[in-house]
Design a protein around this motif. Structure first.
Motif, PDB file in Angstrom:
ATOM      1  N   SER A 172     -19.981  -7.003  -2.744  1.00 12.81           N
ATOM      2  CA  SER A 172     -18.645  -6.969  -2.151  1.00 12.81           C
ATOM      3  C   SER A 172     -18.241  -8.339  -1.640  1.00 12.81           C
ATOM      4  O   SER A 172     -17.127  -8.819  -1.899  1.00 12.81           O
ATOM      5  CB  SER A 172     -18.605  -5.952  -1.000  1.00 12.81           C
TER       6      SER A 172
ATOM      7  N   GLU B 101     -18.481  -0.920   0.200  1.00 14.39           N
ATOM      8  CA  GLU B 101     -19.280  -1.438   1.308  1.00 14.39           C
ATOM      9  C   GLU B 101     -20.755  -1.100   1.160  1.00 14.39           C
ATOM     10  O   GLU B 101     -21.616  -1.662   1.850  1.00 14.39           O
ATOM     11  CB  GLU B 101     -18.753  -0.871   2.633  1.00 14.39           C
TER      12      GLU B 101
ATOM     13  N   GLU C 299     -12.168  -5.802   2.181  1.00 15.75           N
ATOM     14  CA  GLU C 299     -13.537  -5.343   2.393  1.00 15.75           C
ATOM     15  C   GLU C 299     -13.581  -4.367   3.568  1.00 15.75           C
ATOM     16  O   GLU C 299     -12.672  -4.327   4.388  1.00 15.75           O
ATOM     17  CB  GLU C 299     -14.453  -6.527   2.678  1.00 15.75           C
ATOM     18  N   GLY C 300     -14.653  -3.588   3.622  1.00 19.80           N
ATOM     19  CA  GLY C 300     -14.802  -2.648   4.724  1.00 19.80           C
ATOM     20  C   GLY C 300     -15.301  -1.302   4.250  1.00 19.80           C
ATOM     21  O   GLY C 300     -15.642  -1.113   3.077  1.00 19.80           O
ATOM     22  N   GLY C 301     -15.320  -0.341   5.201  1.00 15.26           N
ATOM     23  CA  GLY C 301     -15.840   0.982   4.907  1.00 15.26           C
ATOM     24  C   GLY C 301     -14.770   2.053   4.952  1.00 15.26           C
ATOM     25  O   GLY C 301     -13.631   1.846   4.542  1.00 15.26           O
TER      26      GLY C 301
ATOM     27  N   PRO D 146     -23.145  -4.635  -0.001  1.00 13.60           N
ATOM     28  CA  PRO D 146     -22.517  -5.725   0.754  1.00 13.60           C
ATOM     29  C   PRO D 146     -22.572  -7.080   0.061  1.00 13.60           C
ATOM     30  O   PRO D 146     -21.620  -7.855   0.144  1.00 13.60           O
ATOM     31  CB  PRO D 146     -23.305  -5.747   2.074  1.00 13.60           C
TER      32      PRO D 146
END
Length: 451
Positions: free
Chosen positions: A158, A152, A178-180, A155
């Motif tokens: 990603s 992440e 996707e994400g943190g 961005p």
């Protein structure tokens, strides 16, 4: 068998919820159990799809890396894109050979018999990639179903990976999450057959702890410090660095288009904190400029950084180079070995004996003599850490092996069995077995005639 490239109308971005991620893992395990990903044809189709991404979307990839890191097209191609395309090309060329069982010899214990080592996929694997390199070529070549979790922190990269993999790859067997931190945490709660992570050691420990719950094997590439030993006068080194940096980036490196930026403000602050440490005050001999608005830091050289300074005890991952001088070049070996084992170590010298001592006495994931970094471009060499710098290795066939299980297979026919294997174990049977197992040529006929 002809397997087409998949082009779904909707990109299969996984819902960042616990239920969504759990369903992804379940769906992938079902697909893997069907045997779909194990076939040679499926693996080839997916490697070709990856290769198409690198050729058809070169400009898109360059733009994403420019957006995230301000990387030049040169660096984007040679440091990022070329590695993926070269890995795909090599895997496509060698895959049939890699997949073939390896015949091995058997001993007298199992005579008559044959034996082979079969490379089988591990199953469903999780690849938590850094912002600069997705490690899925080996996982696909080995026949696994894959979840890719891009960083992440980058961005644009990603998002592009998610879109392109969704468009070109088989969405039933290759998925992107996707994400943190919350999404990664949910991913780590699932059972995987292997996890590959590239990043820092703090997160590496978290991943290793989570994997232990399911006894999941892990590959960790954690980096750390990579020391360079230069067998030369320090003044010559400083002068040479100053001259070459000006050749590379001009008199004002902050204006150079060749200089990448720090990935984000958090990492910019982390790197400048190392630079602002009072213990290295007055020790900057080259560079030191920074531009927070554009997240740029000039290539900076620090001479004689104290051992207890921040820069000597934390991973740098930025354009800062601390130099430590020693009375004897051999003293540098002890200094390196007193720290955590590095991912790579480098030596510049024309002294043959010094080269041999360096290779023999310094422990590191990899080495290069009179060169830096380029050892990772060789597919015939494994790339990976040791100790604090990581575990496991990849590149070329090493990537295929990393995501494969080496299954031992022994085969016998029904005939050829002998009764000395079974009770009752008479003195004659025992003598014959001992003679056969120890290779006692004279003892075998003696046992057979009852001596």
């Amino acid at each position: 068998m002809d397997v087409s490239v998949f082009n779904p109308t909707a990109v299969p971005v996984v819902p960042p919820t616990a239920q969504g991620v759990e369903k992804v893992a379940q769906d992938l395990r079902s697909v893997y159990s069907s045997g779909k990903t194990k076939t040679f044809e499926w693996r080839v189709s997916q490697l070709k799809a990856l290769l198409k991404i690198t050729t058809r979307h070169e400009k898109d990839i360059f733009e994403a890396l420019r957006s995230d890191l301000n990387k030049s097209e040169h660096d984007a191609y040679f440091h990022e894109l070329y590695g993926v395309s070269a890995s795909c090309t090599l895997a496509l060329k060698e895959l049939h050979r890699w997949m073939m069982p390896e015949r091995v010899n058997t001993s007298m214990v199992n005579f008559p018999s044959t034996a082979e080592i079969v490379s089988e996929p591990l199953g469903v694997v999780l690849v938590i990639s850094p912002w600069n390199y997705p490690f899925i070529v080996g996982a696909i070549a080995a026949g696994n179903a894959v979840v890719l979790k891009p960083s992440e922190v980058a961005p644009a990269t990603s998002s592009l990976l998610s879109n392109l993999l969704g468009e070109y790859m088989d969405p039933s067997a290759v998925k992107v999450v996707e994400g943190g931190v919350p999404e990664t945490t949910v991913l780590l709660e699932q059972k995987w057959d292997k996890i590959l992570y590239t990043g820092n050691s703090n997160v590496g420990r978290i991943i290793l702890t989570a994997a232990a719950k399911h006894l999941t094997p892990v590959v960790l590439e954690l980096g750390g410090k990579c020391p360079v030993v230069v067998d030369s006068n320090i003044d010559l080194v400083i002068d040479a660095l100053s001259s070459e940096l000006e050749n590379f980036y001009g008199k004002d490196p902050m204006q150079s288009k060749e200089l990448s930026r720090i990935i984000n403000s958090r990492h910019f602050d982390r790197v400048t904190k190392l630079l602002d440490d009072k213990k290295i005050s007055g020790k900057v001999v080259i560079g030191g400029q920074r531009d927070k608005a554009n997240l740029k830091i000039a290539p900076t050289v620090i001479l004689d950084a104290p051992d207890d300074s921040l820069i000597m005890n934390e991973e740098i991952f930025g354009p800062l180079l601390p130099i430590v001088t020693v009375d004897k070049i051999e003293d540098s070996f002890g200094l390196i070995n007193s720290k955590g084992k590095p991912l790579a170590a480098y030596l510049f010298t024309n002294d043959k004996k010094l080269k041999e001592e360096f290779i023999r006495n310094v422990s590191a994931g990899g080495m290069a003599i009179n060169e830096t970094i380029t050892q990772i471009a060789e597919p015939t060499l494994p790339f990976g850490g040791v100790g604090e710098s990581g575990m496991g290795a990849y590149h070329g066939k090493f990537s295929f092996d990393t995501f494969s299980h080496k299954k031992a297979v022994l085969q016998r026919e029904f005939d050829g069995d002998v009764d000395i294997r079974y009770p009752p174990f008479t003195p004659g049977k025992v003598k014959l077995k001992r003679a056969l197992l120890t290779g006692d040529i004279l003892g075998i006929p003696r046992a057979l005639i009852g001596w």
